[in-house]
Structure formats: structure tokens, C-alpha cells
Design an enzyme around this catalytic site. Structure first.
Site, mmCIF file in Angstrom:
data_model
loop_
_atom_site.group_PDB
_atom_site.id
_atom_site.type_symbol
_atom_site.label_atom_id
_atom_site.label_comp_id
_atom_site.label_asym_id
_atom_site.label_seq_id
_atom_site.Cartn_x
_atom_site.Cartn_y
_atom_site.Cartn_z
ATOM 1 N N ASP A 50 0.947 -1.077 -0.205
ATOM 2 C CA ASP A 50 0.176 0.276 -0.264
ATOM 3 C C ASP A 50 0.683 0.923 0.358
ATOM 4 O OD1 ASP A 50 1.217 -0.165 2.713
ATOM 5 O OD2 ASP A 50 -0.646 0.048 3.567
ATOM 6 N N SER A 51 2.237 1.003 -0.280
ATOM 7 C CA SER A 51 3.176 2.655 -0.258
ATOM 8 C C SER A 51 2.782 2.932 -1.423
ATOM 9 C CB SER A 51 4.480 1.386 -0.143
ATOM 10 O OG SER A 51 4.653 0.512 -1.127
ATOM 11 N N GLU A 121 -0.996 -5.823 8.531
ATOM 12 C CA GLU A 121 -0.050 -5.256 9.710
ATOM 13 C C GLU A 121 -1.161 -5.337 10.999
ATOM 14 O OE1 GLU A 121 0.785 -0.779 8.964
ATOM 15 O OE2 GLU A 121 1.564 -0.766 6.839
ATOM 16 N N GLU A 188 9.531 -4.048 9.822
ATOM 17 C CA GLU A 188 10.477 -2.729 9.431
ATOM 18 C C GLU A 188 10.628 -1.495 10.775
ATOM 19 O OE1 GLU A 188 7.293 -0.753 7.206
ATOM 20 O OE2 GLU A 188 8.113 0.603 6.628
HETATM 21 O O1 KIV Z 1 3.679 -0.872 1.414
HETATM 22 C C1 KIV Z 1 4.462 -1.516 1.466
HETATM 23 O O2 KIV Z 1 6.043 -1.451 0.723
HETATM 24 C C2 KIV Z 1 5.371 -2.218 2.494
HETATM 25 C C3 KIV Z 1 6.459 -2.726 2.546
HETATM 26 C C4 KIV Z 1 7.470 -1.263 2.792
HETATM 27 C C5 KIV Z 1 7.183 -3.424 3.704
HETATM 28 O O3 KIV Z 1 4.754 -2.488 2.930
#
Ligand code: KIV
Length: 282
Positions: A50-51, A121, A188
Site C-alpha cells: 500500500d506504499s 499490519e 520494519e
Molecule cells: O507497503 C509497502 O510497500 C510495505 C513494505 C514497506 C514492506 O509494506
């Protein structure tokens, strides 16, 4: 090339799980079909993270992305890959209310994308949900330590485990997520020794990002690693390319060509169809 790639089949979550303590697991994020095609031959796992809310859509946090958007990007990455295990993030607001809500969201993701697993998460507080999902046959990648979806409510993007209380909490999170049935855990933004201790303690692979070289695998946001996202670069990122600068150079060269009438050339233009004339009748 991994053994699964040599066998010419997609890496499964069991393959990833079996890498505990073995050859480190190489992971990157992917959000589109073309990027998945470039990365897939080299990656054990591709995460549709979700980044993408921040690096693709320019949102300020990861919290604004919808389940439909994640599904669209997940399906694109599946179309562009054949070797890597593909995992799709469950976005904020689609799994925290109840195990049933998480199941409905995760089922949609797997059915509509063809991905191998979902990531969510949370630690101790998400263990019941992870147990419910894995009990229903939905593979889950855990995510503990710094949780971007919750960063705002926890005072920002802070490294976790810097004091005794924080250390114990993240350790308890790792143990709870592993015992609940996650096939692997992303750690993380933690103190290095804590990520190392979690890796030594839990029976499933850990995948670090700003964590420890001793994790069973590593992941980075591809746009950070390739220099495509330039708003900020976290200190744990290693830049492997400066593609953003290449894009800007190419865009300038194109604009210069257009403005100087060097592009298009005649080789880029079309002529009329050649008509074959009938031979004259005698
Ligand atoms: O959303 C994402 O890209 C992530 C990574 C940073 C592990 O959760």
C-alpha cells in the site's frame, strides 16, 4: 536464479516458509505489469504494497488507498509475473474491525487477483484475525515494528524497540503473529538487535526493511531503490539506480528533438499502400 525459477513454476508461500535460516529471500514491491516483468526473474517475492498510495498516487500516507485499487494493481502484477510469490497488502480500514471483515477483504483480493497471499499490519492485536484467515486457508504475511498505516496515530514514523517496553512489545508481536499462522513476517523500522532476536526466536522467516542483515530476507520499496521516488529517501534504503534522472534526461532529449523537428523522422512515418496493378490484357 532460485530452484523454483529453474523449475519454471511460481514460488509458493510454502517455498518462502521453507527458506527459514537458508538462502536469504529477495523481495521488492511492484505495482504495475511492466515493473513486475522487469523484477520477476530476480525476485522470490513481489509485494503489491500500500506504499503505492504515496509513491504512485502522491498521497501523504498509505491510508488513502482503497481495496479496489489494491486489487487492480495486484491483478496487473500477476499478469506481469510468473516466478515470484505475489503478496497484496490489505489496505487500512479493510481488515481491522473483525476477523470476518478481514476474511471478506482477503477473499476478494485472492479471488480477483490470483495472488498467493495477503499482508496485514499489526502484532498481538491482529493475532486472532491472522488465525482466522489462515484457518480458512488464506496465507498471511505479517508486518510488525513500524506500521505505516498506524504511524500517524503513534506519533510518526519512529524506529521501534528503542526502550525496554517497546522492545518487549515488538518481540511479543513477532511471537503472536508467528504462532497465529503467518507464513513469514515483515519487520520494519526496528532496532537491529531486536529484529535479530525475533529472527532467532520465531519459526517462520522474517523479512527486514530497516531491520537487520540477519533477517531471513529483505524488502525495499522499488521506487526508492531505483531512484524513481524522490520526495524523501529513508536512511535504510540503498539506491541501486537513478532512474528518475534517466527519465528526466530522456524527456528533455525528446522535447529538444520535437522542438528542433528532429523527431519524428521519415522512418517513423507511414506511406500509402502500394497498389499492385493488374498486368495489361493482350
Ligand atoms: O507497503 C509497502 O510497500 C510495505 C513494505 C514497506 C514492506 O509494506
Amino acid at each position: 536464479m532460485s530452484e523454483d525459477q529453474a523449475e519454471n513454476r511460481r514460488t509458493t508461500v510454502s517455498d518462502i516458509q521453507a527458506r527459514k535460516g537458508g538462502k536469504p529471500i529477495a523481495c521488492l514491491t511492484a505495482y504495475s505489469k511492466p515493473m513486475a516483468q522487469w523484477l520477476d526473474p530476480h525476485m522470490d517475492l513481489l509485494l503489491v504494497g500500500d506504499s503505492l498510495a504515496m509513491v504512485i498516487y502522491g498521497m501523504e500516507t498509505t491510508r488513502g488507498v482503497t481495496l479496489d485499487a489494491m486489487i487492480n494493481h495486484g491483478a496487473a502484477v500477476i499478469r506481469g509475473s510468473e516466478h515470484a510469490c505475489v503478496v497484496v497488502d490489505l489496505p487500512h480500514g479493510t481488515y481491522e474491525d473483525s476477523p470476518e471483515q478481514a476474511y471478506t477483504s482477503a477473499r476478494r483480493v485472492l479471488d480477483e487477483t490470483g495472488a498467493q497471499a495477503v499482508k496485514l499490519e499489526g502484532g498481538v492485536e491482529m493475532a486472532e484475525t491472522i488465525r482466522h484467515l489462515t484457518g480458512q486457508g488464506i496465507p498471511v504475511l505479517g508486518h510488525i515494528g513500524l506500521l505505516p498505516q498506524k504511524a500517524e496515530s503513534r506519533g510518526g514514523f519512529k524506529i521501534q524497540g528503542r526502550d525496554d517496553e517497546g522492545w518487549k512489545q515488538v518481540m511479543a508481536d513477532g511471537v503472536a503473529v508467528a504462532e497465529a499462522g503467518a507464513f513469514a513476517i515483515v519487520i520494519e523500522g526496528t532496532v537491529e538487535a531486536l529484529a535479530r532476536e525475533i529472527t532467532e526466536t520465531v519459526a517462520v522467516p522474517t523479512i527486514g526493511i530497516g531491520a537487520s542483515p540477519e533477517c531471513d530476507g529483505q524488502i525495499l520499496v522499488t521506487d526508492d531503490a531505483l531512484g524513481l521516488f524522490s520526495d524523501f529517501t529513508p536512511s535504510f534504503v540503498k539506491r541501486y539506480a537513478e532512474l528518475g534522472e534517466d527519465v528526466a534526461r530522456a524527456a528533455k532529449a525528446y522535447a529538444d528533438d520535437v522542438q528542433a523537428r528532429r523527431f519524428p523522422g521519415m522512418e517513423h512515418c507511414f506511406g500509402m499502400k502500394k497498389v499492385k496493378k493488374d498486368p495489361p490484357r493482350l
